[in-house]
Design a protein around this motif. Structure first.
Motif, PDB file in Angstrom:
ATOM      1  N   ASP A   1      15.652  77.359 -13.343  1.00 25.18           N
ATOM      2  CA  ASP A   1      15.823  76.598 -12.100  1.00 25.18           C
ATOM      3  C   ASP A   1      14.925  77.112 -10.985  1.00 25.18           C
ATOM      4  O   ASP A   1      14.459  76.337 -10.149  1.00 25.18           O
ATOM      5  N   GLU A   2      14.667  78.430 -10.953  1.00 31.89           N
ATOM      6  CA  GLU A   2      13.790  78.946  -9.904  1.00 31.89           C
ATOM      7  C   GLU A   2      12.389  78.369 -10.036  1.00 31.89           C
ATOM      8  O   GLU A   2      11.718  78.095  -9.023  1.00 31.89           O
ATOM      9  N   ILE A   3      11.949  78.125 -11.282  1.00 34.59           N
ATOM     10  CA  ILE A   3      10.608  77.564 -11.492  1.00 34.59           C
ATOM     11  C   ILE A   3      10.616  76.063 -11.230  1.00 34.59           C
ATOM     12  O   ILE A   3       9.698  75.527 -10.587  1.00 34.59           O
ATOM     13  N   LEU A   4      11.624  75.362 -11.730  1.00 34.35           N
ATOM     14  CA  LEU A   4      11.697  73.919 -11.514  1.00 34.35           C
ATOM     15  C   LEU A   4      11.788  73.599 -10.023  1.00 34.35           C
ATOM     16  O   LEU A   4      11.165  72.655  -9.543  1.00 34.35           O
ATOM     17  N   MET A   5      12.555  74.381  -9.285  1.00 31.15           N
ATOM     18  CA  MET A   5      12.713  74.145  -7.850  1.00 31.15           C
ATOM     19  C   MET A   5      11.469  74.529  -7.067  1.00 31.15           C
ATOM     20  O   MET A   5      11.045  73.789  -6.175  1.00 31.15           O
ATOM     21  N   ALA A   6      10.893  75.694  -7.382  1.00 29.79           N
ATOM     22  CA  ALA A   6       9.937  76.283  -6.441  1.00 29.79           C
ATOM     23  C   ALA A   6       8.873  77.137  -7.106  1.00 29.79           C
ATOM     24  O   ALA A   6       8.387  78.088  -6.489  1.00 29.79           O
TER      25      ALA A   6
ATOM     26  N   GLY B   1       5.785  76.562  -7.578  1.00 28.04           N
ATOM     27  CA  GLY B   1       4.565  76.556  -6.778  1.00 28.04           C
ATOM     28  C   GLY B   1       4.689  77.426  -5.544  1.00 28.04           C
ATOM     29  O   GLY B   1       3.786  78.210  -5.221  1.00 28.04           O
ATOM     30  N   LEU B   2       5.807  77.312  -4.849  1.00 25.80           N
ATOM     31  CA  LEU B   2       6.040  78.152  -3.668  1.00 25.80           C
ATOM     32  C   LEU B   2       6.080  79.624  -4.066  1.00 25.80           C
ATOM     33  O   LEU B   2       5.490  80.476  -3.379  1.00 25.80           O
ATOM     34  N   LEU B   3       6.748  79.950  -5.171  1.00 19.80           N
ATOM     35  CA  LEU B   3       6.856  81.342  -5.595  1.00 19.80           C
ATOM     36  C   LEU B   3       5.498  81.960  -5.902  1.00 19.80           C
ATOM     37  O   LEU B   3       5.298  83.168  -5.715  1.00 19.80           O
ATOM     38  N   SER B   4       4.562  81.138  -6.360  1.00 24.24           N
ATOM     39  CA  SER B   4       3.236  81.683  -6.673  1.00 24.24           C
ATOM     40  C   SER B   4       2.550  82.249  -5.441  1.00 24.24           C
ATOM     41  O   SER B   4       1.649  83.083  -5.555  1.00 24.24           O
TER      42      SER B   4
ATOM     43  N   ASP C   1       2.045  85.419 -11.643  1.00 32.56           N
ATOM     44  CA  ASP C   1       1.365  86.643 -11.200  1.00 32.56           C
ATOM     45  C   ASP C   1       2.211  87.470 -10.247  1.00 32.56           C
ATOM     46  O   ASP C   1       1.682  88.202  -9.403  1.00 32.56           O
ATOM     47  N   LEU C   2       3.533  87.387 -10.393  1.00 30.56           N
ATOM     48  CA  LEU C   2       4.429  88.221  -9.599  1.00 30.56           C
ATOM     49  C   LEU C   2       4.638  89.560 -10.310  1.00 30.56           C
ATOM     50  O   LEU C   2       4.757  89.610 -11.537  1.00 30.56           O
ATOM     51  N   GLN C   3       4.714  90.621  -9.541  1.00 30.74           N
ATOM     52  CA  GLN C   3       4.964  91.957 -10.072  1.00 30.74           C
ATOM     53  C   GLN C   3       6.468  92.177 -10.154  1.00 30.74           C
ATOM     54  O   GLN C   3       7.127  92.402  -9.147  1.00 30.74           O
ATOM     55  N   LEU C   4       7.018  92.101 -11.370  1.00 33.65           N
ATOM     56  CA  LEU C   4       8.467  92.141 -11.528  1.00 33.65           C
ATOM     57  C   LEU C   4       9.055  93.463 -11.062  1.00 33.65           C
ATOM     58  O   LEU C   4      10.184  93.492 -10.544  1.00 33.65           O
TER      59      LEU C   4
ATOM     60  N   ALA D   1      -4.296  75.439  -8.007  1.00 32.31           N
ATOM     61  CA  ALA D   1      -4.017  76.717  -8.673  1.00 32.31           C
ATOM     62  C   ALA D   1      -2.514  76.973  -8.751  1.00 32.31           C
ATOM     63  O   ALA D   1      -2.007  77.420  -9.791  1.00 32.31           O
ATOM     64  N   SER D   2      -1.792  76.686  -7.676  1.00 32.49           N
ATOM     65  CA  SER D   2      -0.344  76.889  -7.677  1.00 32.49           C
ATOM     66  C   SER D   2       0.339  75.966  -8.675  1.00 32.49           C
ATOM     67  O   SER D   2       1.269  76.369  -9.386  1.00 32.49           O
TER      68      SER D   2
END
Length: 251
Positions: A50-55, A57-60, A108-111, A208-209
């Protein structure tokens, strides 16, 4: 809207949504306008993906500013394939968090730098955990935070429960609430009066996002494959709506 009605709906294709006057009138905002550096984004996902479906692009845009991001995964998504011989609850409870981890890496987030909280609540039973969610969020939130969650009338019991809990906590703590439709893209009609169009904004995504979001969605293998005679949980129609060069939020 009940989950039975979601399942009964054939889905509204993007070709119909393109005719929506309300959607066309929704103002554009950039990720930086919505959540500039220094402002915390607290995102609550009922299920892995859900975090990816919702956002996604924003998270990137949080690459390099992971300290401004808090992710809360309410459940492990073990209820996505009821009765399946291939995807048992036990297997999904292990598989789906791994898919989320892989998806966030595609952004490309650093977990290791993320504040990522897994609550391990029961999939399909979040309405009973609303008081817990409100309390957890009320202790976490700070005034001025952006709290993002599914729209409280999205049509899935867990999405709706998270939306209600977030609305209550945001009001109590002075955070800004951003609700995101997910399943509403499936069951609603193009200019459906049940959607709060007066609050609608479109977060503009770069090529890109959007490409990173597409890669992140692809990490959720369990949700994209047919299961014997059952179609994938995430249909091609729904994904086309969620992979446009914007993310729709209700502010």
């Amino acid at each position: 809207m009940s989950e039975n009605l979601i399942q009964a709906s054939a889905g509204t294709p993007w070709s119909e949504w393109q005719k929506s006057a309300h959607l066309a009138c929704a103002a554009w905002i950039t990720p930086e306008q919505l959540c500039p550096p220094g402002r915390r984004l607290v995102l609550v996902a009922p299920h892995p993906d859900d975090e990816i479906l919702m956002a996604g692009g924003l998270l990137s845009h949080f690459q390099g500013r992971e300290q401004d991001l808090i992710l809360i995964s309410a459940t492990d998504g073990e209820g996505s394939h009821p009765g399946s011989e291939h995807w048992s609850e036990r297997r999904l409870r292990h598989q789906r968090p791994l898919e989320s981890q892989h998806a966030l890496q595609q952004l490309d987030l650093q977990l290791r730098e993320l504040d990522w909280r897994r609550l391990n609540l029961k999939d399909g039973a979040l309405p009973r955990d609303e008081p817990f969610l409100v309390n957890h969020l009320s202790q976490l939130l700070q005034p001025g935070d952006l709290l993002m969650c599914p729209w409280r009338l999205d049509g899935h019991c867990d999405h709706d429960a998270v939306g209600r809990a977030c609305a209550q906590a945001a009001q109590a703590r002075g955070a800004e609430l951003a609700e995101v439709p997910v399943w509403a893209w499936h069951w609603a009609q193009a200019d459906d009066p049940r959607l709060p169009w007066q609050r609608a904004r479109r977060i503009q995504l770069s090529d890109a996002s959007l490409a990173r979001k597409r890669q992140a969605i692809a990490a959720h293998v369990s949700q994209l494959q047919a299961d014997d005679d059952r179609p994938p949980v995430l249909s091609a129609k729904l994904l086309e709506c969620l992979l446009q060069p914007f993310e729709l939020v209700f502010l």
